[in-house]
Enzyme design. Sequence first.
Site, PDB file in Angstrom:
ATOM      1  N   LYS A  51      -2.855   1.418   0.883  1.00  0.00           N
ATOM      2  CA  LYS A  51      -4.017   2.296   0.942  1.00  0.00           C
ATOM      3  C   LYS A  51      -3.587   3.754   0.844  1.00  0.00           C
ATOM      4  O   LYS A  51      -2.747   4.231   1.619  1.00  0.00           O
ATOM      5  CB  LYS A  51      -4.771   2.033   2.248  1.00  0.00           C
ATOM      6  CG  LYS A  51      -6.075   2.774   2.410  1.00  0.00           C
ATOM      7  CD  LYS A  51      -6.769   2.291   3.675  1.00  0.00           C
ATOM      8  CE  LYS A  51      -8.109   2.936   3.918  1.00  0.00           C
ATOM      9  NZ  LYS A  51      -8.778   2.377   5.121  1.00  0.00           N
ATOM     10  N   CYS A  61     -10.923   0.136   1.070  1.00  0.00           N
ATOM     11  CA  CYS A  61     -11.923   0.756   1.937  1.00  0.00           C
ATOM     12  C   CYS A  61     -12.151   2.230   1.605  1.00  0.00           C
ATOM     13  O   CYS A  61     -12.743   2.574   0.594  1.00  0.00           O
ATOM     14  CB  CYS A  61     -11.556   0.526   3.393  1.00  0.00           C
ATOM     15  SG  CYS A  61     -12.943   0.828   4.535  1.00  0.00           S
ATOM     16  N   GLU A  79     -10.525  -6.270   4.582  1.00  0.00           N
ATOM     17  CA  GLU A  79      -9.474  -5.373   5.057  1.00  0.00           C
ATOM     18  C   GLU A  79      -8.934  -5.855   6.403  1.00  0.00           C
ATOM     19  O   GLU A  79      -9.694  -6.220   7.303  1.00  0.00           O
ATOM     20  CB  GLU A  79     -10.038  -3.961   5.190  1.00  0.00           C
ATOM     21  CG  GLU A  79      -9.007  -2.924   5.600  1.00  0.00           C
ATOM     22  CD  GLU A  79      -9.596  -1.531   5.771  1.00  0.00           C
ATOM     23  OE1 GLU A  79      -8.829  -0.566   5.690  1.00  0.00           O
ATOM     24  OE2 GLU A  79     -10.823  -1.411   5.987  1.00  0.00           O
TER      25      GLU A  79
END
Length: 289
Positions: A126, A164, A52
């Site tokens: 995300k 994540c 990330e």
Amino acid sequence: MPRIVRGGLIQATLSEPATSSVEKIKKSMIDKHVALLEQAADRGVQVCCLQELFYGPYFCAEQEAKWYDLTERVPDGPTTRLMCDLAKKHNMVLVIPVYEEDITGVYYNTASVIDADGSYLGKYRKTHIPHCAPGFWEKFYFRPGNLGYPVFETQIGKVAVYICYDRHFPEGARCLGLNGAEIVFNPSATVAGLSEYLWKLEQPAHAVANQFFVGAINRPGKEPPWNIGEFYGQSYFCDPRGQILAEGGRDCDDIVVADLDLDLIRDVRNVWQFFRDRRPDAYDSIVAG
């Protein structure tokens, strides 16, 4: 013939102090990853994902506007263009997490997906954005993603991304499975005290529930001056049965390589008929406001 794909995951410690200039950090980290991708190519990797926000520190440990200087347009920014060239050079599908500028002041935590011929296929933003102690102040930096749960048809198979904090939400993982994903990559930056006990629990569970492969990437090491905890590495691949196939070190740079037999997806789905036996008509309460 079996559909066996050699996958790679790259975890890398910060190569320049977080107190250096933004430009110096970014150049150092990109140079480091270019060399690591060369090593992955030498090992025959056909699809590779980076960690990330790979070209910087995990700057969300503080709320400081200078880190907005790490943003780039996607796909027109210099990092995505460079990675398109490298994908073509190495004949390798690449998943490249970057800090994306949509318009001035609107930024996303994004991953580009690039095919093995160097063509840009698209991006994932995300979806779930944390804002919590000990130092994950992401709402200061990122708008929640708005592109849904895309799956990209690449030369090696159907690839998807979940970034994540997303991994704590099974709904999106299910969407990726239903959309046909064969390999789901989860580039991450997470520390030992907060989430390590979940690291090898949640994502193998997603793999089992949806019968796809997962490539989970976590950065290693500590990052002063913040020192919010130890990024504990241990990047890994797991298969649709939830079995871990290969795992990286805890506190070091590493290239995790595994051969993924994509035919196993059909075999597992024909045993565990989870998609057949779903009851979406009974799940309205899940999405109630």
